[in-house]
Design an enzyme around this catalytic site. Structure first.
Site, PDB file in Angstrom:
ATOM      1  N   LYS A 159       0.836  -1.200   0.000  1.00 42.89           N
ATOM      2  CA  LYS A 159       0.000   0.000   0.000  1.00 42.89           C
ATOM      3  C   LYS A 159       0.872   1.251   0.000  1.00 42.89           C
ATOM      4  CE  LYS A 159      -3.939  -1.864   2.595  1.00 42.89           C
ATOM      5  NZ  LYS A 159      -4.982  -1.620   1.586  1.00 42.89           N
ATOM      6  N   ARG A 190     -10.450 -11.548   1.617  1.00 44.45           N
ATOM      7  CA  ARG A 190     -11.292 -12.624   1.083  1.00 44.45           C
ATOM      8  C   ARG A 190     -10.563 -13.967   1.107  1.00 44.45           C
ATOM      9  NH1 ARG A 190     -11.848  -9.248  -4.382  1.00 44.45           N
ATOM     10  NH2 ARG A 190     -11.436  -7.635  -2.838  1.00 44.45           N
TER      11      ARG A 190
HETATM   12  N1  BES Z   1      -8.168  -3.788   4.198  1.00 46.81           N
HETATM   13  C1  BES Z   1      -8.337  -3.339   2.877  1.00 46.81           C
HETATM   14  C2  BES Z   1      -9.640  -2.573   2.668  1.00 46.81           C
HETATM   15  C3  BES Z   1      -9.749  -1.236   3.351  1.00 46.81           C
HETATM   16  C4  BES Z   1      -9.428  -0.063   2.689  1.00 46.81           C
HETATM   17  C5  BES Z   1     -10.233  -1.150   4.635  1.00 46.81           C
HETATM   18  C6  BES Z   1      -9.565   1.152   3.318  1.00 46.81           C
HETATM   19  C7  BES Z   1     -10.379   0.074   5.262  1.00 46.81           C
HETATM   20  C8  BES Z   1     -10.050   1.227   4.620  1.00 46.81           C
HETATM   21  C9  BES Z   1      -8.345  -4.535   1.923  1.00 46.81           C
HETATM   22  O1  BES Z   1      -7.559  -5.604   2.311  1.00 46.81           O
HETATM   23  C10 BES Z   1      -7.813  -4.044   0.634  1.00 46.81           C
HETATM   24  O2  BES Z   1      -6.693  -3.646   0.588  1.00 46.81           O
HETATM   25  N2  BES Z   1      -8.657  -4.069  -0.394  1.00 46.81           N
HETATM   26  C11 BES Z   1      -8.265  -3.624  -1.676  1.00 46.81           C
HETATM   27  C12 BES Z   1      -8.847  -4.575  -2.671  1.00 46.81           C
HETATM   28  C13 BES Z   1      -8.323  -4.398  -4.059  1.00 46.81           C
HETATM   29  C14 BES Z   1      -6.850  -4.724  -4.125  1.00 46.81           C
HETATM   30  C15 BES Z   1      -9.112  -5.286  -4.969  1.00 46.81           C
HETATM   31  C16 BES Z   1      -8.820  -2.221  -1.867  1.00 46.81           C
HETATM   32  O3  BES Z   1      -9.907  -1.924  -1.373  1.00 46.81           O
HETATM   33  O4  BES Z   1      -8.140  -1.396  -2.476  1.00 46.81           O
HETATM   34 MN    MN Z   2      -5.564  -5.403   1.725  1.00 44.85          MN
END
Ligand code: BES
Ligand code: MN
Ligand code: ZN
Length: 488
Positions: free
Chosen positions: A263, A337
């Protein structure tokens, strides 16, 4: 802090509820003869309209208690009475917590649902300052007790008992969320869950060796870049005889760096809260045990840390899930997931539940859809969906339903495996839910709640939500159980 219900004033500060239709209640005349007339004049001069949270302060002349009187607005009580009462209780505490005074008496409406005031007071008194070593005495709470004054003590106490348990569950969820990720990681988290055996829950913890034997290779793949051992924890509450249980499943990513698909830096620290779904489940189990719910409920949480490392999973990896289905990992940041699919499968195999509700901070896309005001709800069962919607409205933890449809399935097609773990830029929260649905057996009622937008706070805060972690979930789940899964 003590929260009590009595039939007479005892505090140094008296807080009186005012609503927009009845600015100064006549009950203030119990404090001093003719006080209501005085206060009405003062309200008029000081533009006091009893808006939610508005305060009219009055200092009686004399040496005894009360040393201070606070008339606090509850807004329009009729609109959402439970919320108004909770927030009023929250404002009562917010205005006195560090005031120097140690005790406050609160007068509400006189009906038993005044118990909501005390719930709001307790939620507002929450602090997470255990790592602050330099707080001055003035920054520390002085308040030690909140006493709700009512003529109907017995009924109000009875109404408060389950709400008190719900507050304890919410506090537990907040504590788990607020802890830093160097303190709360899968093993230490599992240890805290194990401690809940003291309130009557049966707790089982599985480590990596057992998870491997069970075939939870998808969950293990997420944790393989971390030096911390992955865990799955189960909490069983058996208050409902031989009934098949309700299963609650939570995403417990103790820190989500994104893994190799790392990230961006800003705000990455918030990803200590990526275990918010699991915290909701753990908090709910605590509430159910404390109030001795007449239902069978099992909570399962998948606890991992998602880190980049020489041993971390790579984009392109293919894992075999416990269900036997294979997944191509195209983005190691879509890890939630991959954890949930194995825990969902295991929950069905082990407990044959009559319904499953999972909670997860699963997608940033749900924040784009719903902001921070509603969690996203997905379900294969209209009854379960409306039960959750209603429970949310009752407790002020609202959910909004979004669609599932096989039409979205093509977005999960992989060239190399049964599916991939991302769907592309469109409908990100729906494709995530659609992914999870592939791990729900035919005929099992299931709901998925994406809480990424509501698990922690950004911007304006309600007085009953004073810390970074909201503690969303325990109250919603407790209400779901109370209204739909419990012997009456
Ligand atoms: N934990 C994150 C989702 C999230 C984002 C929670 C912001 C709280 C605040 C999750 O694991 C994630 O990173 N999801 C990605 C999915 C994508 C790579 C398909 C996302 O939401 O960008
Ligand atoms: Mn994630
Ligand atoms: Zn995540």
């Amino acid at each position: 802090m003590k929260f009590e219900i009595k039939d007479s004033f005892v505090g140094q500060v008296h807080v009186i509820l005012a609503d927009e239709e009845n600015l100064i209640p006549d009950s203030v005349n119990q404090i001093a003869d003719g006080l209501s007339e005085k206060l009405k004049a003062l309200a008029d001069k000081s533009r006091f309209r009893a808006k939610a949270g508005q305060v009219l302060e009055y200092t009686p002349i004399g040496d005894g208690d009360p040393a201070k009187l606070l008339i606090i607005g509850a807004g329009k009580l009729g609109d959402d009475r439970a919320r108004s009462l909770e927030e009023f209780g929250g404002y009562a505490v917010k205005n006195t917590l560090t005031s120097g005074f140690t005790s406050v008496s609160v007068v509400g409406t006189g009906s038993a649902d005044d118990a909501r005031i005390l719930l709001g007071a307790r939620l507002a008194a929450y602090r997470f300052d255990k790592y602050m070593t330099k707080l001055s005495d003035d920054q520390k709470p002085s308040l030690e007790s909140v006493t709700l004054v009512t003529s109907d003590v017995t009924a109000t106490r009875e109404a408060f008992e389950p709400l008190d348990a719900a507050a304890a569950g919410t506090e537990m969820a907040r504590d788990l969320m607020n802890e830093p990720p160097n303190v709360l990681y899968p093993e230490s988290y599992a240890g805290r869950i194990k401690e809940m055996e003291s309130i009557g829950l049966k707790v089982t913890i599985l480590g990596e060796k057992e998870l491997e034997e069970l075939g939870m290779l998808s969950l293990l793949g997420v944790g393989q870049g971390s030096v911390k051992e992955s865990k799955v924890a189960m909490m069983e509450w058996n208050g409902g005889g031989d009934e098949a249980p309700l299963a609650l499943v939570g995403k417990g990513v103790c820190f989500d760096s994104g893994g190799i698909s790392i990230k961006p830096g800003p705000n990455m620290q918030d990803m200590k809260g990526d275990m918010g779904g699991s915290a909701a489940v753990v908090g709910a189990m605590k509430t159910l045990a404390l109030r001795k719910a007449k239902a069978n409920v099992v909570g399962l949480v998948g606890l991992v840390e998602n880190m980049p490392d020489g041993n971390a999973s790579r984009p392109g990896d293919i894992v075999k899930t416990m269900s036997g289905q294979t997944v191509e990992n195209q983005n190691t940041d879509a890890e939630g997931r991959l954890v949930l699919c194995d825990v969902l499968w295991y929950a069905q195999e082990t407990y044959k539940p009559k319904a499953i509700v999972d909670l997860a901070t699963l997608t940033g896309a749900i924040i784009v859809s719903l902001g921070h005001e509603n969690a996203g709800l997905f379900s294969n069962d209209d009854d379960l969906a409306s039960q959750l919607t209603n429970a949310g409205l009752e407790e002020g933890e609202t959910v909004w339903r979004l669609p599932l449809s096989p039409k979205y399935d093509k977005l999960l097609k992989s060239q190399f495996a049964d599916m991939k773990n991302i769907g592309g830029p469109a409908a990100g929260s729906i494709t995530a839910a659609q992914f999870l649905k592939r791990f729900i057996k035919d005929g099992v009622a299931w709901a998925h709640i994406d809480i990424a937008g509501v698990a922690w706070k950004s911007g304006d805060k309600s007085p009953i939500d004073p810390s970074w972690a909201s503690g969303f979930g325990p109250r919603l789940l407790d209400r779901l159980v109370k209204d739909n899964f419990e012997a009456k």
